[in-house]
Design a protein around this motif. Structure first.
Motif, PDB file in Angstrom:
ATOM      1  N   VAL A  29      29.320  28.964  64.739  1.00  0.00           N
ATOM      2  CA  VAL A  29      28.071  27.995  64.261  1.00  0.00           C
ATOM      3  C   VAL A  29      26.870  27.871  63.576  1.00  0.00           C
ATOM      4  O   VAL A  29      25.976  28.863  63.772  1.00  0.00           O
ATOM      5  CB  VAL A  29      28.622  27.190  65.629  1.00  0.00           C
ATOM      6  CG1 VAL A  29      27.411  25.231  65.525  1.00  0.00           C
ATOM      7  CG2 VAL A  29      29.102  26.481  66.462  1.00  0.00           C
ATOM      8  N   VAL A  30      26.958  27.138  62.560  1.00  0.00           N
ATOM      9  CA  VAL A  30      25.922  27.170  62.311  1.00  0.00           C
ATOM     10  C   VAL A  30      24.834  25.940  61.980  1.00  0.00           C
ATOM     11  O   VAL A  30      25.706  24.923  61.787  1.00  0.00           O
ATOM     12  CB  VAL A  30      26.108  27.587  60.313  1.00  0.00           C
ATOM     13  CG1 VAL A  30      24.732  27.773  59.739  1.00  0.00           C
ATOM     14  CG2 VAL A  30      27.170  28.920  60.661  1.00  0.00           C
ATOM     15  N   GLN A  31      23.517  26.160  61.957  1.00  0.00           N
ATOM     16  CA  GLN A  31      22.456  24.829  62.167  1.00  0.00           C
ATOM     17  C   GLN A  31      22.247  24.951  60.703  1.00  0.00           C
ATOM     18  O   GLN A  31      21.153  25.442  60.325  1.00  0.00           O
ATOM     19  CB  GLN A  31      22.414  24.650  63.976  1.00  0.00           C
ATOM     20  CG  GLN A  31      20.979  23.626  63.844  1.00  0.00           C
ATOM     21  CD  GLN A  31      19.111  23.856  62.781  1.00  0.00           C
ATOM     22  OE1 GLN A  31      19.152  25.162  62.877  1.00  0.00           O
ATOM     23  NE2 GLN A  31      19.546  23.522  62.821  1.00  0.00           N
ATOM     24  N   SER A  32      22.141  23.605  60.238  1.00  0.00           N
ATOM     25  CA  SER A  32      20.754  23.174  59.286  1.00  0.00           C
ATOM     26  C   SER A  32      20.048  21.720  60.038  1.00  0.00           C
ATOM     27  O   SER A  32      20.825  20.849  59.902  1.00  0.00           O
ATOM     28  CB  SER A  32      21.600  23.752  58.376  1.00  0.00           C
ATOM     29  OG  SER A  32      20.427  23.079  56.774  1.00  0.00           O
ATOM     30  N   LEU A  33      18.631  22.458  59.305  1.00  0.00           N
ATOM     31  CA  LEU A  33      18.638  20.427  59.393  1.00  0.00           C
ATOM     32  C   LEU A  33      19.404  19.310  58.294  1.00  0.00           C
ATOM     33  O   LEU A  33      20.156  19.404  57.227  1.00  0.00           O
ATOM     34  CB  LEU A  33      16.929  20.456  58.948  1.00  0.00           C
ATOM     35  CG  LEU A  33      15.764  20.810  59.374  1.00  0.00           C
ATOM     36  CD1 LEU A  33      14.963  20.437  58.748  1.00  0.00           C
ATOM     37  CD2 LEU A  33      16.128  20.147  60.916  1.00  0.00           C
ATOM     38  N   SER A  34      19.527  18.145  58.431  1.00  0.00           N
ATOM     39  CA  SER A  34      20.879  17.482  57.749  1.00  0.00           C
ATOM     40  C   SER A  34      20.546  17.683  56.392  1.00  0.00           C
ATOM     41  O   SER A  34      21.251  17.606  55.217  1.00  0.00           O
ATOM     42  CB  SER A  34      20.759  15.942  58.101  1.00  0.00           C
ATOM     43  OG  SER A  34      20.980  16.254  59.614  1.00  0.00           O
ATOM     44  N   ASP A  35      19.043  17.244  56.235  1.00  0.00           N
ATOM     45  CA  ASP A  35      18.987  17.343  54.502  1.00  0.00           C
ATOM     46  C   ASP A  35      19.252  18.418  53.038  1.00  0.00           C
ATOM     47  O   ASP A  35      18.704  18.634  52.371  1.00  0.00           O
ATOM     48  CB  ASP A  35      17.385  16.900  54.487  1.00  0.00           C
ATOM     49  CG  ASP A  35      16.108  17.080  54.687  1.00  0.00           C
ATOM     50  OD1 ASP A  35      16.799  18.360  55.948  1.00  0.00           O
ATOM     51  OD2 ASP A  35      15.049  16.928  54.422  1.00  0.00           O
ATOM     52  N   LYS A  36      19.152  19.707  54.459  1.00  0.00           N
ATOM     53  CA  LYS A  36      18.981  21.374  53.911  1.00  0.00           C
ATOM     54  C   LYS A  36      20.472  21.696  54.233  1.00  0.00           C
ATOM     55  O   LYS A  36      20.875  23.083  53.500  1.00  0.00           O
ATOM     56  CB  LYS A  36      17.956  22.081  54.531  1.00  0.00           C
ATOM     57  CG  LYS A  36      16.297  21.595  54.206  1.00  0.00           C
ATOM     58  CD  LYS A  36      15.426  22.622  54.633  1.00  0.00           C
ATOM     59  CE  LYS A  36      13.847  22.003  54.307  1.00  0.00           C
ATOM     60  NZ  LYS A  36      13.603  21.802  53.284  1.00  0.00           N
ATOM     61  N   ALA A  37      21.307  21.247  54.059  1.00  0.00           N
ATOM     62  CA  ALA A  37      22.485  21.649  54.910  1.00  0.00           C
ATOM     63  C   ALA A  37      23.600  21.291  52.914  1.00  0.00           C
ATOM     64  O   ALA A  37      24.176  21.045  53.074  1.00  0.00           O
ATOM     65  CB  ALA A  37      23.274  21.016  55.466  1.00  0.00           C
ATOM     66  N   THR A  38      22.712  22.521  52.155  1.00  0.00           N
ATOM     67  CA  THR A  38      23.642  22.430  50.960  1.00  0.00           C
ATOM     68  C   THR A  38      23.394  24.056  50.749  1.00  0.00           C
ATOM     69  O   THR A  38      22.652  24.691  51.174  1.00  0.00           O
ATOM     70  CB  THR A  38      23.185  21.719  49.947  1.00  0.00           C
ATOM     71  OG1 THR A  38      21.281  21.525  50.056  1.00  0.00           O
ATOM     72  CG2 THR A  38      23.349  19.888  50.436  1.00  0.00           C
ATOM     73  N   GLY A  39      23.983  24.342  49.529  1.00  0.00           N
ATOM     74  CA  GLY A  39      23.303  25.526  48.843  1.00  0.00           C
ATOM     75  C   GLY A  39      23.703  26.966  48.944  1.00  0.00           C
ATOM     76  O   GLY A  39      25.119  26.577  49.985  1.00  0.00           O
ATOM     77  N   LYS A  40      23.746  27.517  48.834  1.00  0.00           N
ATOM     78  CA  LYS A  40      24.753  28.728  48.667  1.00  0.00           C
ATOM     79  C   LYS A  40      24.860  29.853  50.104  1.00  0.00           C
ATOM     80  O   LYS A  40      26.269  29.724  50.783  1.00  0.00           O
ATOM     81  CB  LYS A  40      24.135  30.044  47.808  1.00  0.00           C
ATOM     82  CG  LYS A  40      22.748  30.581  48.357  1.00  0.00           C
ATOM     83  CD  LYS A  40      22.469  31.860  47.711  1.00  0.00           C
ATOM     84  CE  LYS A  40      21.354  32.622  48.480  1.00  0.00           C
ATOM     85  NZ  LYS A  40      21.193  34.470  48.078  1.00  0.00           N
ATOM     86  N   LEU A  41      23.809  29.217  51.528  1.00  0.00           N
ATOM     87  CA  LEU A  41      23.963  30.189  52.138  1.00  0.00           C
ATOM     88  C   LEU A  41      24.671  29.299  53.057  1.00  0.00           C
ATOM     89  O   LEU A  41      25.566  29.320  54.199  1.00  0.00           O
ATOM     90  CB  LEU A  41      22.213  30.030  53.409  1.00  0.00           C
ATOM     91  CG  LEU A  41      21.578  31.423  52.420  1.00  0.00           C
ATOM     92  CD1 LEU A  41      20.295  30.761  53.329  1.00  0.00           C
ATOM     93  CD2 LEU A  41      21.663  32.295  52.690  1.00  0.00           C
ATOM     94  N   TRP A  42      24.665  27.566  52.809  1.00  0.00           N
ATOM     95  CA  TRP A  42      26.118  26.963  53.671  1.00  0.00           C
ATOM     96  C   TRP A  42      27.422  27.060  53.369  1.00  0.00           C
ATOM     97  O   TRP A  42      27.956  26.703  53.639  1.00  0.00           O
ATOM     98  CB  TRP A  42      25.086  25.337  53.143  1.00  0.00           C
ATOM     99  CG  TRP A  42      25.720  23.986  54.195  1.00  0.00           C
ATOM    100  CD1 TRP A  42      26.691  23.677  53.788  1.00  0.00           C
ATOM    101  CD2 TRP A  42      25.810  24.010  55.661  1.00  0.00           C
ATOM    102  NE1 TRP A  42      27.262  22.512  54.789  1.00  0.00           N
ATOM    103  CE2 TRP A  42      26.192  22.842  55.549  1.00  0.00           C
ATOM    104  CE3 TRP A  42      24.434  24.675  56.468  1.00  0.00           C
ATOM    105  CZ2 TRP A  42      25.987  22.621  57.140  1.00  0.00           C
ATOM    106  CZ3 TRP A  42      25.033  24.274  57.588  1.00  0.00           C
ATOM    107  CH2 TRP A  42      25.087  23.240  58.360  1.00  0.00           C
TER     108      TRP A  42
END
Length: 297
Positions: A64-77
């Motif tokens: 399971v991976v967590q990110s702030l909702s507005d940052k859940a984009t890009g290569k790491l995601w």
């Protein structure tokens, strides 16, 4: 892998998210309600949590991976999903079977269900500990071939940027006493985080494909060597097994790139014990580069 987060709220939130993910994907955790000793794999500062599970494809691993909702984009995601589509199976890794995303309380979560790797991580931490690993010759051969196949993958993903090299290398390699080149001889595709906690043995498997993309050629071999410096026998074995990379112009440049990165991370308190060995190795590589004329380019 990293240790359990210091913040108990992060720990509780991620364990809760993992339970939710099990329900979404129809799998059962094999680790018990609190993970169980040796059954949880934490990412940096609790950003990820993985546990063994059993599900529709048999023994699996749910991350399971967590990110702030507005940052859940890009290569790491998107890295693991991109790798599943673009990286050939000649690069051994657990297959990604299912993905599910959701949001809760300003956080975005992604559940990734993988086949369970055969064997276990070579080391519990990126730096090789607690002992020299008894890896068979086939493991090293498979690693060499995996790096060859991976380097040839075409992608627009980026693991290391030229702008970073221009900024970081002169700063963190100033102790070498001369102008350091910042433009690599060539670029190729790399895993980008090839350390001992992301490698499985005794049958080779490569884990955690978040940050893969283009990097200076030789980057993966150089990074793995840097994380081996505390274990001289393994470092020597690695230099022998990956000599075609590390003894090349590209490999030497990549070692200086990796040294810059790890010296920078040591300023934040990460792997401080490697600093003396990193500096010694950088001086050795620098002298060889100067003898070969590269340092004046």
């Amino acid at each position: 892998m990293s240790s359990e987060p210091d913040d108990p709220e992060v720990t509780a939130r991620m364990r809760s998210a993992h339970t939710v993910a099990c329900g979404f994907l129809g799998v059962a955790s094999d680790a018990g309600p609190s993970g169980g000793e040796g059954q949880e794999a934490w990412g940096w500062r609790g950003r990820t949590l993985g546990r063994p599970v059993t599900g529709p494809y048999g023994p699996g691993w749910l991350r399971v991976v967590q990110s702030l909702s507005d940052k859940a984009t890009g290569k790491l995601w998107t890295g693991p999903e991109d790798a599943e589509q673009l990286v050939p199976r000649q690069v051994p890794r657990p297959r990604l079977r299912l993905v599910r995303q959701w949001t809760e309380g300003g956080n975005a979560y992604k559940a990734e269900l993988y086949d369970r790797a055969v064997g276990g991580a070579v080391s519990p931490t990126p730096v090789l500990v607690p002992a020299e690993p008894p890896l068979p010759a086939a493991w090293w051969s498979d690693l060499r071939m995996a790096l060859v196949h991976l380097s040839a993958v075409h992608t627009d993903r980026t693991a290391v940027r030229q702008a970073y090299l221009d900024r970081a290398m002169p700063k963190y390699l100033a102790f070498l006493g001369g102008p350091v080149p910042t433009t690599p001889p060539s670029w190729s595709t790399a895993h980008g985080d090839l350390h001992w906690a992301n490698l499985v043995g005794p049958e080779l498997g490569i884990l955690d494909w978040e940050g893969w993309g283009t990097a200076p050629a030789g980057y993966d071999a150089a990074l793995l060597h840097a994380y081996s410096l505390g274990m001289p026998e393994t470092a020597e074995r690695l230099r022998h097994e990956l000599s075609a990379i590390l003894d090349s112009e590209e490999g030497r440049f990549a070692e200086l790139v990796v040294t810059s990165e790890l010296l920078q991370s040591a300023e934040r308190g990460d792997n401080v014990e490697l600093v003396p060995a990193l500096r010694r190795r950088a001086r050795e590589v620098w002298h060889r580069m100067r003898a070969g004329g590269m340092a004046s380019h």
